[in-house]
Every structure is written in C-alpha cells, then in structure tokens.
Design a protein around this motif. Structure first.
Motif, short mmCIF file in Angstrom:
data_model
loop_
_atom_site.label_atom_id
_atom_site.label_comp_id
_atom_site.label_asym_id
_atom_site.label_seq_id
_atom_site.Cartn_x
_atom_site.Cartn_y
_atom_site.Cartn_z
N PHE A 10 63.90 -28.14 60.25
CA PHE A 10 64.14 -28.02 61.68
C PHE A 10 65.63 -28.20 61.94
CE2 PHE A 10 63.09 -32.34 60.58
CZ PHE A 10 64.00 -33.13 61.26
N ARG A 40 53.74 -29.43 67.45
CA ARG A 40 53.51 -30.14 68.70
C ARG A 40 52.85 -31.48 68.44
NH1 ARG A 40 54.79 -26.34 72.31
NH2 ARG A 40 54.41 -24.15 71.78
N GLY A 89 57.59 -29.64 71.94
CA GLY A 89 57.39 -28.95 70.67
C GLY A 89 58.70 -28.85 69.93
N LEU A 90 58.59 -28.68 68.61
CA LEU A 90 59.77 -28.60 67.75
C LEU A 90 59.67 -27.34 66.89
CD1 LEU A 90 62.33 -29.99 66.56
CD2 LEU A 90 60.80 -31.09 64.90
N PRO A 91 60.57 -26.36 67.05
CA PRO A 91 60.55 -25.19 66.16
C PRO A 91 60.80 -25.63 64.72
CG PRO A 91 61.88 -24.77 68.11
CD PRO A 91 61.60 -26.24 68.11
N THR A 116 55.90 -23.69 66.06
CA THR A 116 56.31 -24.83 66.86
C THR A 116 55.36 -25.99 66.59
OG1 THR A 116 57.23 -23.43 68.60
CG2 THR A 116 56.74 -25.70 69.18
N ALA A 132 59.81 -33.59 68.75
CA ALA A 132 58.69 -32.73 69.10
C ALA A 132 58.07 -33.11 70.42
CB ALA A 132 57.62 -32.79 68.00
#
Length: 233
Positions: A53, A132, A96-98, A130, A87
C-alpha cells in the motif's frame, strides 16, 4: 466455515475472474490464469502474503498471515497498526485502503546452461482492491477463526477463543477477490539451441515444503496427546 455474508463471499458468478489492465501481465502472458479454482488452490496452500500500500506517498510492503473465506481474504493486526488505521478512512468518504496483495510458492530452481535463462518454477496470485475494516462482530470472529484454521485446519476449534479484550485489540481487514490473477511457471530450462552442447549441468532442482514432528511446549502435560489434525500434516 461459511462467511457471514454468504452471497458476497461464496456465490461466484462464473469459473473465472475477469482480466483487467492491472491483472494482465506484460510478459509471459501464457502463464497467467484467471481460473477461480487455480487462484483458490494457490491461496489456500500459502501461509504468508505480502500486503502493499502507499503510506505518505511511498510504497510499503508488509508480510502477514491471511485467511480465505469464499471470495474474501482477511488479514489482521493490532488496532494501532498503520495499515489497519489507514483503512478506517479519514472521515471523508468511504473507508478503505487501496492495496495489492501477493502470495507466491517456489516449486523448483531452474538451472540453464546460460546465466540469462536461469529461472524458478513458481505459482503466484496477485490481488488488487480496496481493503476495508471488518466491523460486524460475527464476521470479525469468523475471520479470526479462518486465520487460525488457515495455518492449521481444525485448530480454531481446539483453542480458547479470543476474549473481549483480545477482540478489541485486534483489527481485521477484508479484501474481496474481484481483480485477481494467477501466474504459474512449470517445466525445465529454456536453453538456446546454440548452448545445448555446453558442458554445464542443466535441469530443475525441486523445492518442496516439509513438516517435522510436533514439538510440545515445555509446560505441556506429558500425557497430552498430539491432535489428529497435526499428525495428518
């Protein structure tokens, strides 16, 4: 173990994942696979994934345990860990975190007559999406059980469940399997025709995972039997 959301996690629309710009390799495209069974088999055989990330504009890749339930992957960590906090979102928009998550198995060392054609036989999976945070208590508990059982199937039922304090200290991220590809290399070296008469050894050195006999803890009661799920390893 069924996922809490069985429709989202287990009902695959077809037998393959749709290729995307991010999942089609630029080299050796013939090694790519989007077959769900192939992807699941590679994921289920592994223990450690690498989770990538962006943090403060720079790439970060962390090794971590994971577990699969249907069409979802779960990773966990301390509620204070940076990716788990990232996230959760910043309060603006959907949290959310790509991420990019990868799993790789090395099956053989491929030794060619030329240095250029040395390679490895491998099986790998790359997942884009993503991640979550899991906030539903039932899914949170099921995900932690899946993480334990992913390492040793049957272990979650043969250990004390997490208590309220432990659950509060452990965050879980969910990553849906949607943008996914596998890549596999098998076979021997691809020696050039002009190198076939060279005297160097050429071939494959197989690499395989092996388990030793279980070693009991120093404070384990001497008459405690080894569980069947361990002897089956």
């Amino acid at each position: 173990m069924p996922a809490p959301d069985a429709t989202a996690a287990t009902n695959a629309p077809d037998s393959t994942y749709p290729p995307t710009d991010r999942t089609v390799p630029t080299r050796s495209r013939e090694r790519a696979s989007y077959d769900r069974e192939v992807v699941h088999a590679i994921l289920d055989e592994g223990y450690v994934c690498h989770l990538g990330f962006i943090r403060e504009g720079a790439p970060v890749v962390l090794p971590t345990l994971y577990g699969r339930v249907g069409e979802r992957l779960y990773v966990h960590g301390s509620t204070g860990a940076r990716p788990l906090r990232m996230a959760g979102g910043s309060g603006a928009g959907e949290p959310g975190l790509p991420v990019c998550l990868t799993v790789t198995h090395v099956d053989g060392l491929v030794l060619a007559r030329s240095a250029f054609h040395h390679s490895i036989n491998y099986r790998s999976v790359v997942v884009h999406g993503t991640a979550r945070p899991v906030t539903d208590p039932a899914e949170h508990t099921a995900a932690l059980d899946a993480l334990v059982d992913h390492v040793v199937p049957g272990r979650a039922a043969d250990s004390r469940p997490a208590n309220a304090k432990e659950l509060a200290a452990t965050a879980v991220l969910r990553l849906d399997l949607e943008e996914v590809s596998a890549k596999v290399r098998t076979g021997g070296p691809n020696d050039d025709a002009e190198d076939l008469e060279l005297p160097h050894w050429s071939g494959v050195v197989p690499v395989a995972r092996a388990y030793g006999a279980p070693v009991p803890a120093d404070d384990l009661a001497p008459d405690t039997p080894v569980p069947g799920y361990l002897t089956r390893l």
